[in-house]
Design an enzyme around this catalytic site. Structure first.
Site: not given
Length: 702
Positions: A397, A546-547, A593, A597
């Site tokens: 992430d 990732t977003g 984290d 996730d």
């Protein structure tokens, strides 16, 4: 929570507005708080007692094996001295009338008391129809005892009481060492509880301070921490500033500055400042409690390799019975007497019980757990951890994992003054602000040892930025929107490039004159570069998930030289990405984290949560990285590989000698004058036990 906003919006945001990274922290804090609602009404007072009870139970087990070992050792000495075979080996004759009955009596006591843990364990294995280690040990000591008893009252032949005694003593010693080793692995963490202060300075609503027991604190209580004191419990700083030494709990060598809004961990040492904190975790939710729970889970979860040792013991049980039976039948068939045939069969069965097999994997497990704990790698699921050696893809992430989750300066563009002067003016103003952007600039200013200039008439301009007088000059720090509204010229192309990379840009003005502008972004962790480079050298692919939008992700990915970047992924879609990678035939680790996730962590072959004690979804992660260091992902793989190598080595040492010992014990080369005696068999078993124990201690990932 992850930073998912479109960074182009920075163009219009006022400096006092919440940027995406600040929103991230705000939402994150709110989520924390919502998870802890009504904790005031929960009873956590028994938590420390539970830890203590567990430790006491474990200590009692260690003490039990120790007591049985020394008692059995004490009885073994006269058994050895009374044994005719040992006397013959020593070249002495200490026989006397009735000595065999005394030998039988002592051996019976030893068999009943010393052999009790193994017999009980075998009974449980038989009930579960899962023959394993305890069944094999019980077979060996039972055959030795029954046969030897028959030689006293019925048969004529050599007894194996001395072999019975040494088997029990060595196995008790091995289990005692094993229990101590496993206890030692968790003891370092259990000791953290003892290092916690017993009392805290509770701040009452009327301003009065009273001392209370830490276990009486409730969620939402406010606590005063004086200089030099240990922080009594996890909480958020709401007043004060101080450097906190967290080395004991996170391994960080240098003290960390804590101020309003920062989280502190119970057990860490306060520096010279005074802190007021609001309790945000109590009982089982505190950092140290989570650590201890993780270690317990790691020890309780049985790995695939451990099951392999049990499978080996099961097959050795069958080998012993079958080989012993064949040996007995063959010697009778070729004309040897009953006593000789029984003695050979019994020798085969006894030698088939490798003392070391019971220690081959537990000792390595204990040592690897201890090494992991010392390095901040908390192994929750041993089966998943040991399979980490097979990983060929690690998904990272971005925010908070590859990046630090806080603003840092990336670019400085001076226009009408020198770069140092520009940064010095920005540092002077931002030192008065609590904004995340301000913290990034202040951090850089401190890093460069800039002199803190005197600031007067400081103002926060809503929707615009900051304004103050510095050395008689009217200085402003403003947003791109303000600069445009005032029609102040700047390099639009350069700004657009910075913004597209996900950077937040602030402008420094003197009146209507542009002095320069500074770009900040979520900074990449230094260790991320080394981690990805090392993984590549190990033929493990690193993938960023990732977003954030593609351009922001690509900027970070390019810096890290990542070949595969998956961006604009919603939290609920991340597990689907993991599934897709697995369908490609990859063995995947997910590193995140532990909040957004969590589904991906659960789906991955190995779930790695960053940041233990803060927002870790413990129920989904297999390994926790206390130090939030991407390089620890490399250490997990290396530790897994080293652990597996040691386990295989120990299993080979524990069982390999049977390849030679069993045929010789059966008498394959008897006519050539080569036959393994029970004494030599015992020496071989003892030697393999020593080798296994020493080999486990040499486990290292350096």
């Amino acid at each position: 929570m992850k930073k998912q906003g479109n960074h182009q919006d920075h163009k219009t945001m006022g400096h006092d507005h919440k940027e995406p990274l600040e929103n991230e922290h705000q939402n994150h804090e709110n989520m924390q708080h919502s998870n802890h609602l009504n904790h005031e009404e929960k009873d956590h007072t028994n938590h420390e007692d539970q830890h203590e009870g567990h430790a006491n139970h474990h200590a009692m087990m260690v003490e039990d094996f120790k007591r049985r070992f020394f008692f059995s050792l004490f009885i073994t000495v006269p058994i050895l001295l009374l044994s005719p075979m040992i006397q013959m080996f020593m070249g002495v004759d200490w026989r006397f009338a009735g000595d065999s009955y005394l030998l039988f009596a002592l051996s019976t006591i030893l068999f009943v008391y010393g052999g009790q843990p193994f017999i009980t364990g075998a009974r449980d294995e038989i009930k579960k129809k899962s023959l394993a280690m305890m069944t094999l040990i019980t077979l060996a000591i039972s055959v030795a005892y029954i046969y030897s008893t028959l030689t006293v009252f019925v048969l004529s032949g050599n007894d194996f009481f001395w072999e019975l005694a040494t088997l029990i003593v060595i196995m008790l010693l091995g289990h005692w060492i094993e229990m101590k080793s496993i206890m030692g692995a968790s003891k370092a963490l259990e000791e953290l509880v003892k290092l916690m202060p017993e009392e805290a300075h509770l701040l009452k609503s009327n301003g009065e301070t009273i001392d209370v027991l830490v276990k009486q604190l409730k969620y939402g209580d406010t606590v005063l921490v004086k200089p030099g004191e240990k922080i009594p419990i996890d909480g958020l700083v709401y007043d004060g500033r101080s450097a906190v030494n967290q080395a004991m709990v996170t391994g960080e060598s240098t003290p960390v500055e804590k101020e309003n809004g920062d989280e502190v961990i119970g057990g860490s040492m306060n520096g010279e400042g005074i802190l007021k904190i609001k309790v945000n975790r109590v009982g089982d939710e505190t950092f140290l409690s989570q650590v201890i729970t993780l270690v317990r889970d790691a020890q309780a979860s049985k790995s695939n390799t451990q099951r392999l040792a049990d499978v080996a013991a099961k097959w050795l049980f069958y080998v012993a019975v079958i080989t012993g039976t064949i040996t007995f039948a063959v010697w009778l068939a070729i004309g040897k007497d009953l006593n000789f045939a029984i003695e050979r069969a019994v020798t085969v069965i006894i030698i088939s019980c490798p003392h070391a097999l019971g220690l081959a994997t537990p000792l390595v497990t204990a040592v690897s757990t201890s090494i992991g704990a010392k390095r901040g790698l908390l192994i929750r699921n041993r089966a998943a951890f040991e399979n980490a050696r097979k990983l060929n893809a690690v998904v990272f992430d971005k925010t908070g994992t590859l990046t630090a989750g806080e603003f840092g300066i990336t670019d400085i563009r001076e226009v009408s003054i020198a770069k140092d002067e520009l940064l010095s003016l920005a540092y002077a103003l931002e030192a008065n602000s609590e904004h995340p952007i301000a913290k990034g600039i202040v951090k850089e200013g401190k890093k460069l040892n800039l002199t803190r200039r005197e600031v007067k008439d400081y103002q926060n301009l809503t929707g615009k930025g900051l304004q103050a007088t510095v050395d008689g000059r009217d200085i402003m720090i403003v947003s791109p929107g303000y600069v445009r509204s005032e029609k102040i010229a700047f390099d639009e192309a350069d700004y657009e490039r910075l913004a597209q990379e996900g950077k937040t840009v602030i402008f420094v003005l003197e009146g209507a004159k542009l002095l320069g502008y500074i770009a900040l972004s979520d900074i990449v962790r230094d260790t991320a570069f080394t981690a990805i480079e090392t993984l590549t050298s190990m033929q493990v692919e690193s993938i960023m998930l990732t977003g954030d939008n593609q351009k922001v992700a690509s900027y970070i990915g390019d810096k890290l030289k990542l070949k595969r970047i998956i961006a604009e992924v919603l939290p609920q879609q991340k597990s689907s990405v993991i599934e897709e990678l697995q369908r490609e035939g990859k063995t995947v680790a997910m590193t995140g984290d532990g909040v957004n996730d969590a589904p991906a962590l659960a789906k991955a072959d190995l779930g790695i949560a960053i940041g233990a004690g803060t927002d870790v979804a413990i129920e989904t992660a297999d390994v926790i990285l206390v130090r939030s260091n991407p390089l620890d992902v490399v250490n997990i793989i290396k530790l897994s590989q080293a652990t597996y190598r040691k386990m295989v080595q120990n299993l080979i040492w524990a069982t390999g000698y049977n390849v030679i010992a069993l045929p010789l014990a059966a008498g394959v080369l008897y006519n050539q004058g080569v036959v393994i005696t029970p004494a030599l068999g015992a020496v071989l078993m003892s030697l393999s036990t020593i080798i296994v124990s020493i080999n486990a201690r040499f486990l290292t990932i350096d």
